[in-house]
Design an enzyme around this catalytic site. Structure first.
Site, mmCIF file in Angstrom:
data_model
loop_
_atom_site.group_PDB
_atom_site.id
_atom_site.type_symbol
_atom_site.label_atom_id
_atom_site.label_comp_id
_atom_site.label_asym_id
_atom_site.label_seq_id
_atom_site.Cartn_x
_atom_site.Cartn_y
_atom_site.Cartn_z
ATOM 1 C CE LYS A 42 -3.462 2.550 2.560
ATOM 2 N NZ LYS A 42 -4.531 2.506 3.568
ATOM 3 C CE LYS A 48 -6.018 1.945 -0.347
ATOM 4 N NZ LYS A 48 -6.318 2.026 1.061
ATOM 5 C CB SER A 57 -11.591 7.247 -3.319
ATOM 6 O OG SER A 57 -10.379 7.717 -2.749
ATOM 7 C CE1 TYR A 67 -15.122 3.291 -2.373
ATOM 8 C CE2 TYR A 67 -13.245 3.620 -3.829
ATOM 9 C CZ TYR A 67 -13.765 3.495 -2.562
ATOM 10 O OH TYR A 67 -12.936 3.567 -1.471
HETATM 11 C C1 PBG Z 1 -7.002 3.876 5.526
HETATM 12 C C2 PBG Z 1 -7.498 3.516 4.170
HETATM 13 C C3 PBG Z 1 -7.408 4.366 3.083
HETATM 14 C C4 PBG Z 1 -8.018 3.722 2.026
HETATM 15 C C5 PBG Z 1 -8.475 2.470 2.478
HETATM 16 N N1 PBG Z 1 -8.131 2.357 3.824
HETATM 17 C C6 PBG Z 1 -6.879 5.750 2.990
HETATM 18 C C7 PBG Z 1 -5.587 6.074 3.565
HETATM 19 O O1 PBG Z 1 -4.700 5.230 3.715
HETATM 20 O O2 PBG Z 1 -5.432 7.240 3.922
HETATM 21 C C8 PBG Z 1 -8.150 4.329 0.665
HETATM 22 C C9 PBG Z 1 -9.183 3.773 -0.237
HETATM 23 C C10 PBG Z 1 -9.568 4.690 -1.340
HETATM 24 O O3 PBG Z 1 -8.963 5.759 -1.584
HETATM 25 O O4 PBG Z 1 -10.527 4.336 -2.035
HETATM 26 N N2 PBG Z 1 -6.729 2.880 6.398
#
Ligand code: PBG
Length: 331
Positions: free
Chosen positions: A201, A255, A281, A320
Site C-alpha cells: 500500500k 493499492k 477513490s 466503487y
Molecule cells: C485507511 C485507508 C485508506 C483507504 C483504504 N483504507 C486511505 C488512507 O490510507 O489514507 C483508501 C481507499 C480509497 O482511496 O478508495 N486505512
C-alpha cells in the site's frame, strides 16, 4: 517459429465479434468484484459524497439493502468502512474496540439478512476512529508507533471477527501486524476467518475522496509516509508481500490499482498467490471526472480498467464501480 506477414495476419482473428470473443484471453465477471461501502449512523440515511460522485454513505438499513443488491448482482464480497461520529473519535481510536460500533452493527445486520451468501471484508486500521486521522497511535513527537498500534489492531480484528467478518483486511501498514492478528484469530477459534493484507500500500495522492467519505480528511495533519510505501519502490513491495505471506496472509492487495499494475504483475509472478487490487477513490473520481467532461464514456472506461486488472493477474478488484460493472456484465 513465428510466421511473418502475409502468412501471419493478426487482424484475421479480430475481424468479427464472435472471433474476438473466442480469442479473448481474460474475462471480467461480477464474481471478480469486491464492493467498498461506507456506513453511517441513523436510519434511512443516504449521504452523498461530493468528491466521490455517485457514491453515498448509507445507514445500516441501507447497507443491508446494498448487500441484497450485491447478492442479486453476483458480487461475492463487500468491503465496509465506517464514518464514525465525531464525538466517538479519540486520540487512541478506542471506538474501534467497541463491540457495538458502527462496523460491528453493519456486519451483524448483513449477516442476519444474507447469511453466508455474501462475504464481508472489514478494514482494520484506526483512521476512521482517531481524532488525528492517522491509522495508528501517535506519540508526542507525532510519530505513529508501530508495536503499540499492532496491539490495538489485534483487538480491532477480534472485535470484527466476533461480529461475523469473513475477511480481515489490515490497511494500516504497521510491521508485524499480520502475524499478530493471525495468532489472535487462531487462539480465539476464528480459524476460518481470512486475512487479506493490504501488503503493498503506497502513500498515494489518490486517497482524497475516501478520506472525505470516512471523515478523516479534515482531521489529518501531515501525511502517512512513515508507514505507507514510497511510490518509487517496487522491490520493497515484494518484501512487504513476502513478509505478510510468511506471517499468514491468505491473499494480498496492491493499492492503488491502475498506477501500480506493474506491482500486481510482479507480485503474482513472484509468489503465485491470490492478488487483489484496490481501484481507489481517486481513480474512481478520475473516471467520473472524465465522463463529466465528455472525455470518455463511463461503461467502456469502467470495463476496460477492470479487465486490465484481470490481465495483470489479479484474482479480483475492489472498486466503487462494482454494482455498475456487475449490471453491465449481467449476473
Ligand atoms: C485507511 C485507508 C485508506 C483507504 C483504504 N483504507 C486511505 C488512507 O490510507 O489514507 C483508501 C481507499 C480509497 O482511496 O478508495 N486505512
Amino acid at each position: 517459429m513465428i510466421a511473418s506477414y502475409p502468412q501471419a495476419r493478426l487482424r484475421r482473428t479480430r475481424a468479427t465479434a464472435w472471433s474476438r470473443a473466442l480469442h479473448r484471453e481474460v474475462l471480467i465477471t461480477p464474481a471478480d468484484l469486491i464492493w467498498p461501502l461506507f456506513v453511517t449512523e441513523g436510519s434511512g440515511v443516504e449521504a452523498p459524497i461530493a468528491s466521490l460522485p455517485g457514491v453515498s454513505r448509507w445507514s445500516v438499513d441501507g447497507i443491508v439493502a446494498r448487500a441484497r443488491e450485491a447478492v442479486d448482482l453476483g458480487i461475492p464480497c463487500l468491503a465496509l468502512f465506517p464514518n464514525t461520529q465525531a464525538e466517538r473519535r479519540s486520540d487512541d481510536g478506542a471506538e474501534a474496540l467497541n463491540p457495538d460500533n458502527l462496523m460491528c452493527r453493519a456486519i451483524r445486520a448483513i449477516r442476519d439478512a444474507c447469511g453466508d451468501t455474501i462475504g464481508i471484508l472489514t478494514d482494520v486500521a484506526l483512521d476512521p476512529y482517531t481524532s488525528h486521522g492517522q491509522d495508528g497511535l501517535v506519540n508526542a513527537a507525532g510519530y505513529v508507533e508501530n508495536d503499540a498500534t499492532v496491539e490495538v489492531l489485534v483487538g480491532q480484528s477480534l472485535n470484527q471477527a466476533a461480529a461475523g467478518a469473513d475477511i480481515i483486511a489490515p490497511s494500516d501498514m504497521m510491521d508485524g501486524r499480520i502475524g499478530a492478528i493471525r495468532d489472535a484469530l487462531e487462539s480465539h477459534g476464528h480459524v476460518n476467518v481470512q486475512i487479506m493484507s493490504y501488503a503493498a500500500k503506497y502513500a498515494s495522492a489518490f486517497y482524497g475522496p475516501f478520506r472525505d467519505a470516512v471523515g478523516s480528511r479534515g482531521l489529518l495533519k501531515g501525511d502517512k509516509k512513515t508507514y505507507q510505501m514510497d511510490p518509487g519502490n517496487a522491490e520493497e513491495a515484494l518484501r512487504e508481500v513476502e513478509l505478510d505471506l510468511a506471517e499468514g496472509a491468505d491473499s494480498v492487495m496492491v493499492k492503488p490499482g491502475l498506477p501500480y499494475l506493474d506491482i500486481a504483475v510482479r507480485v503474482k509472478e513472484a509468489f503465485g498467490v491470490p492478488v487483489f487490487a484496490y481501484q481507489v477513490s481517486g481513480e474512481y473520481a478520475m473516471i467520473e471526472a472524465a465522463v463529466a467532461a465528455g472525455a470518455g464514456e463511463r461503461d467502456a472506461l469502467v470495463l476496460e480498467t477492470l479487465l486490465a486488472f484481470k490481465r495483470a493477474g489479479c484474482s479480483g478488484v475492489l472498486t466503487y464501480h462494482a454494482a455498475h460493472a456487475a449490471r453491465l456484465l449481467g449476473a
